[in-house]
Write a protein that holds these residues in place. Structure first.
Motif, PDB file in Angstrom:
ATOM      1  N   ALA A  41      21.609  36.980 -13.392  1.00 47.37           N
ATOM      2  CA  ALA A  41      21.606  35.753 -14.185  1.00 47.37           C
ATOM      3  C   ALA A  41      20.195  35.297 -14.483  1.00 47.37           C
ATOM      4  N   LEU A  42      19.299  35.389 -13.503  1.00 44.05           N
ATOM      5  CA  LEU A  42      17.908  35.015 -13.728  1.00 44.05           C
ATOM      6  C   LEU A  42      17.256  35.926 -14.747  1.00 44.05           C
ATOM      7  N   LEU A  43      17.563  37.220 -14.676  1.00 40.68           N
ATOM      8  CA  LEU A  43      16.992  38.167 -15.620  1.00 40.68           C
ATOM      9  C   LEU A  43      17.460  37.870 -17.040  1.00 40.68           C
ATOM     10  N   LEU A  44      18.756  37.590 -17.183  1.00 39.41           N
ATOM     11  CA  LEU A  44      19.282  37.276 -18.503  1.00 39.41           C
ATOM     12  C   LEU A  44      18.688  35.987 -19.042  1.00 39.41           C
ATOM     13  N   ALA A  45      18.510  35.004 -18.168  1.00 40.39           N
ATOM     14  CA  ALA A  45      17.905  33.751 -18.609  1.00 40.39           C
ATOM     15  C   ALA A  45      16.494  33.990 -19.102  1.00 40.39           C
ATOM     16  N   GLY A  46      15.761  34.845 -18.374  1.00 42.65           N
ATOM     17  CA  GLY A  46      14.397  35.153 -18.801  1.00 42.65           C
ATOM     18  C   GLY A  46      14.379  35.879 -20.123  1.00 42.65           C
ATOM     19  N   CYS A  47      15.331  36.788 -20.312  1.00 41.79           N
ATOM     20  CA  CYS A  47      15.389  37.523 -21.568  1.00 41.79           C
ATOM     21  C   CYS A  47      15.756  36.617 -22.725  1.00 41.79           C
ATOM     22  N   GLY A  48      16.531  35.547 -22.436  1.00 39.90           N
ATOM     23  CA  GLY A  48      16.958  34.659 -23.496  1.00 39.90           C
ATOM     24  C   GLY A  48      15.876  33.713 -23.976  1.00 39.90           C
ATOM     25  N   GLU A  49      14.809  33.543 -23.203  1.00 38.62           N
ATOM     26  CA  GLU A  49      13.749  32.651 -23.616  1.00 38.62           C
ATOM     27  C   GLU A  49      13.002  33.239 -24.809  1.00 38.62           C
ATOM     28  N   ALA A  50      12.767  32.409 -25.818  1.00 39.73           N
ATOM     29  CA  ALA A  50      12.095  32.883 -27.016  1.00 39.73           C
ATOM     30  C   ALA A  50      10.637  33.192 -26.719  1.00 39.73           C
ATOM     31  N   PRO A  51      10.185  34.416 -26.992  1.00 41.33           N
ATOM     32  CA  PRO A  51       8.777  34.761 -26.750  1.00 41.33           C
ATOM     33  C   PRO A  51       7.890  34.213 -27.863  1.00 41.33           C
ATOM     34  N   LEU A  52       7.876  32.877 -27.989  1.00 40.13           N
ATOM     35  CA  LEU A  52       7.130  32.218 -29.054  1.00 40.13           C
ATOM     36  C   LEU A  52       5.943  31.486 -28.470  1.00 40.13           C
ATOM     37  N   TYR A  53       4.771  31.762 -29.015  1.00 40.02           N
ATOM     38  CA  TYR A  53       3.552  31.083 -28.575  1.00 40.02           C
ATOM     39  C   TYR A  53       3.004  30.270 -29.733  1.00 40.02           C
TER      40      TYR A  53
ATOM     41  N   ILE B  86       2.966  32.751 -32.836  1.00 46.34           N
ATOM     42  CA  ILE B  86       3.040  34.207 -32.645  1.00 46.34           C
ATOM     43  C   ILE B  86       4.315  34.520 -31.872  1.00 46.34           C
ATOM     44  N   TRP B  87       5.039  35.487 -32.380  1.00 48.53           N
ATOM     45  CA  TRP B  87       6.323  35.867 -31.764  1.00 48.53           C
ATOM     46  C   TRP B  87       6.218  37.254 -31.144  1.00 48.53           C
ATOM     47  N   GLY B  88       6.776  37.376 -29.928  1.00 47.88           N
ATOM     48  CA  GLY B  88       6.986  38.699 -29.351  1.00 47.88           C
ATOM     49  C   GLY B  88       5.908  39.223 -28.431  1.00 47.88           C
ATOM     50  N   LEU B  89       4.851  38.451 -28.175  1.00 49.28           N
ATOM     51  CA  LEU B  89       3.795  38.886 -27.268  1.00 49.28           C
ATOM     52  C   LEU B  89       3.813  38.034 -26.013  1.00 49.28           C
ATOM     53  N   ASP B  90       3.285  38.583 -24.922  1.00 47.48           N
ATOM     54  CA  ASP B  90       3.176  37.751 -23.726  1.00 47.48           C
ATOM     55  C   ASP B  90       2.133  36.661 -23.963  1.00 47.48           C
ATOM     56  N   LYS B  91       2.203  35.616 -23.172  1.00 47.94           N
ATOM     57  CA  LYS B  91       1.418  34.411 -23.422  1.00 47.94           C
ATOM     58  C   LYS B  91      -0.084  34.687 -23.445  1.00 47.94           C
TER      59      LYS B  91
ATOM     60  N   HIS C 253       4.133  39.702 -36.098  1.00 49.43           N
ATOM     61  CA  HIS C 253       5.052  38.581 -36.289  1.00 49.43           C
ATOM     62  C   HIS C 253       4.316  37.282 -35.978  1.00 49.43           C
ATOM     63  N   ALA C 254       3.962  36.556 -37.030  1.00 48.59           N
ATOM     64  CA  ALA C 254       3.198  35.324 -36.845  1.00 48.59           C
ATOM     65  C   ALA C 254       3.372  34.421 -38.053  1.00 48.59           C
ATOM     66  N   LEU C 255       3.122  33.141 -37.840  1.00 47.02           N
ATOM     67  CA  LEU C 255       3.143  32.160 -38.919  1.00 47.02           C
ATOM     68  C   LEU C 255       1.852  31.348 -38.814  1.00 47.02           C
ATOM     69  N   ILE C 256       1.084  31.353 -39.912  1.00 50.14           N
ATOM     70  CA  ILE C 256      -0.191  30.644 -39.952  1.00 50.14           C
ATOM     71  C   ILE C 256      -0.034  29.459 -40.889  1.00 50.14           C
ATOM     72  N   ASN C 257      -0.264  28.267 -40.389  1.00 45.07           N
ATOM     73  CA  ASN C 257      -0.066  27.037 -41.164  1.00 45.07           C
ATOM     74  C   ASN C 257      -1.353  26.230 -41.151  1.00 45.07           C
ATOM     75  N   ILE C 258      -1.996  26.135 -42.321  1.00 43.71           N
ATOM     76  CA  ILE C 258      -3.209  25.329 -42.451  1.00 43.71           C
ATOM     77  C   ILE C 258      -2.863  24.121 -43.303  1.00 43.71           C
ATOM     78  N   GLY C 259      -2.391  23.065 -42.656  1.00 39.73           N
ATOM     79  CA  GLY C 259      -2.086  21.835 -43.361  1.00 39.73           C
ATOM     80  C   GLY C 259      -1.083  21.979 -44.479  1.00 39.73           C
TER      81      GLY C 259
ATOM     82  N   ARG D 157       8.820  38.386 -38.705  1.00 47.90           N
ATOM     83  CA  ARG D 157       9.950  37.485 -38.525  1.00 47.90           C
ATOM     84  C   ARG D 157       9.815  36.736 -37.200  1.00 47.90           C
ATOM     85  N   LYS D 158      10.627  35.737 -37.043  1.00 48.29           N
ATOM     86  CA  LYS D 158      10.746  35.027 -35.767  1.00 48.29           C
ATOM     87  C   LYS D 158      12.011  35.538 -35.094  1.00 48.29           C
ATOM     88  N   GLY D 159      11.870  36.612 -34.343  1.00 51.69           N
ATOM     89  CA  GLY D 159      13.028  37.255 -33.746  1.00 51.69           C
ATOM     90  C   GLY D 159      13.892  37.902 -34.807  1.00 51.69           C
TER      91      GLY D 159
END
Length: 352
Positions: free
Chosen positions: A20-32, A47-52, A200-206, A214-216
């Motif tokens: 259950a802990l492993l699944l919960a960790g997998c379910g967290e969105a890897p979004l920074y 940024i999506w999909g990279l470690d922090k 996979h990233a989104l850059i927003n300058i104002g 994509r985001k996932g």
């Protein structure tokens, strides 16, 4: 595997809890996400999909680069732009490195495509209106001074570029690259991320935004600001490599005598354009998508609804949205099905 002293039932419960802990960790969105204040506005990098740690390292590189570009391209605080403007005003050549020359040449191409409605050479006129200050004055400039700037008609075509030297046949040229700088910076940031294999990233300058990947499992979603309310009026999904840009009369303006005067100056009259409240475009994926999405909104905003699709076509853009002065929205056929309205407009028309 044997667990001495542990009953089979306890082992089963432990294994289920671990799963259950492993699944919960997998379910967290890897979004920074990381934010900063650059180009006089809030910047957010997702940024999506990279470690922090890895995402934070790349975000730091991008935000540092954006800050460097902001300082280099500033139109009124000491910068290579202000030094070049001083030289041109005295009728002498100024210095420009390869990076600045590249940007000026790209801006000159866009100015020609837009019939000079996008005109980064009218910095003197923009300064006269007070928009080269953090807090512009609350009144229009002297009409005679304004008309003198208009009569001198500076454009980037007045410049002669020879390697790292730039001269002008018109001493009225004052560079202000604010109409393309944020979009150009988006392209530079995207170039770094692609080379660093951040896909996979989104850059927003104002509000000038470029999407990578994509985001996932879903495309990146961005909000389109309402020009008269402090919230989004619609949501748009951006595809890989697309960039969205908006010019509006709500970004930098003052009011005098019941009239709104925004920073988007029509070079033909020297007056702030009052054709509409906002113009938005989505540029298709190219290495210059950010710059195109930024620069193109100026001739559309200044030139008016009747010329919008003409100017868009010159830049290879099909997706255009205009908010008229009465709040009505005009949208191109290709963009309409992509919009999710949060605040439906009073009237919605096909842009033709």
């Amino acid at each position: 595997m044997r667990w001495p002293g542990v009953s089979p039932r306890s082992r089963t419960r432990a294994l289920l809890a671990a799963a259950a802990l492993l699944l919960a960790g997998c379910g967290e969105a890897p979004l920074y996400r990381q934010t900063a204040f650059v180009f006089g506005t809030q910047v957010e990098l997702s940024i999506w999909g990279l470690d922090k740690a890895e995402a934070a390292r790349h975000a730091g590189k991008v935000l540092g680069e954006l800050d460097r570009l902001h300082r280099r391209l500033h139109a009124w605080q000491p910068s290579p732009i202000t030094r070049l403007n001083t030289a041109l005003a005295h009728g002498t050549p100024g210095e420009a490195d390869a990076e600045l020359v590249e940007l000026i040449q790209q801006a000159r191409d866009y100015a020609q495509r837009s019939d000079q409605l996008f005109n980064p050479a009218i910095g003197g006129l923009i300064g006269l209106w007070g928009f080269h200050q953090d807090n512009p004055p609350q009144h229009p400039p002297d009409a005679a001074q304004r008309d003198r700037w208009v009569a001198m008609a500076p454009t980037l075509d007045d410049l002669a570029i020879d390697a790292d030297r730039i001269a002008s046949r018109n001493t009225a040229v004052r560079l202000d690259l604010g109409g393309i700088a944020k979009g150009w910076a988006l392209d530079r940031a995207a170039r770094y991320l692609r080379r660093a294999r951040v896909y996979h990233a989104l850059i927003n300058i104002g509000g000038n935004v470029l999407a990578l990947g994509r985001k996932g499992q879903e495309p990146w979603q961005v909000g389109l600001r309402h020009p008269r309310q402090p919230r989004a009026m619609a949501v748009i999904a951006l595809h890989d490599g697309e960039a969205i840009g908006t010019s509006g009369d709500y970004q930098r303006y003052f009011e005098a005598g019941g009239t709104r005067f925004a920073h988007l100056i029509d070079p033909r009259s020297g007056m702030p354009a009052r054709q509409m409240q906002a113009a938005t475009v989505i540029a298709p994926p190219t290495l210059a998508a950010g710059a195109i999405s930024d620069a193109l909104t100026k001739p559309i905003f200044i030139g008016g609804r009747e010329r919008a699709l003409d100017y868009a076509g010159r830049f290879g853009v099909k997706d255009v949205l205009i908010v008229a002065n009465d709040g009505s929205v005009y949208v191109s056929a290709s963009l309409q099905p992509r919009l999710q309205w949060l605040i439906p407009p009073p009237h919605l028309y096909r842009l033709r």
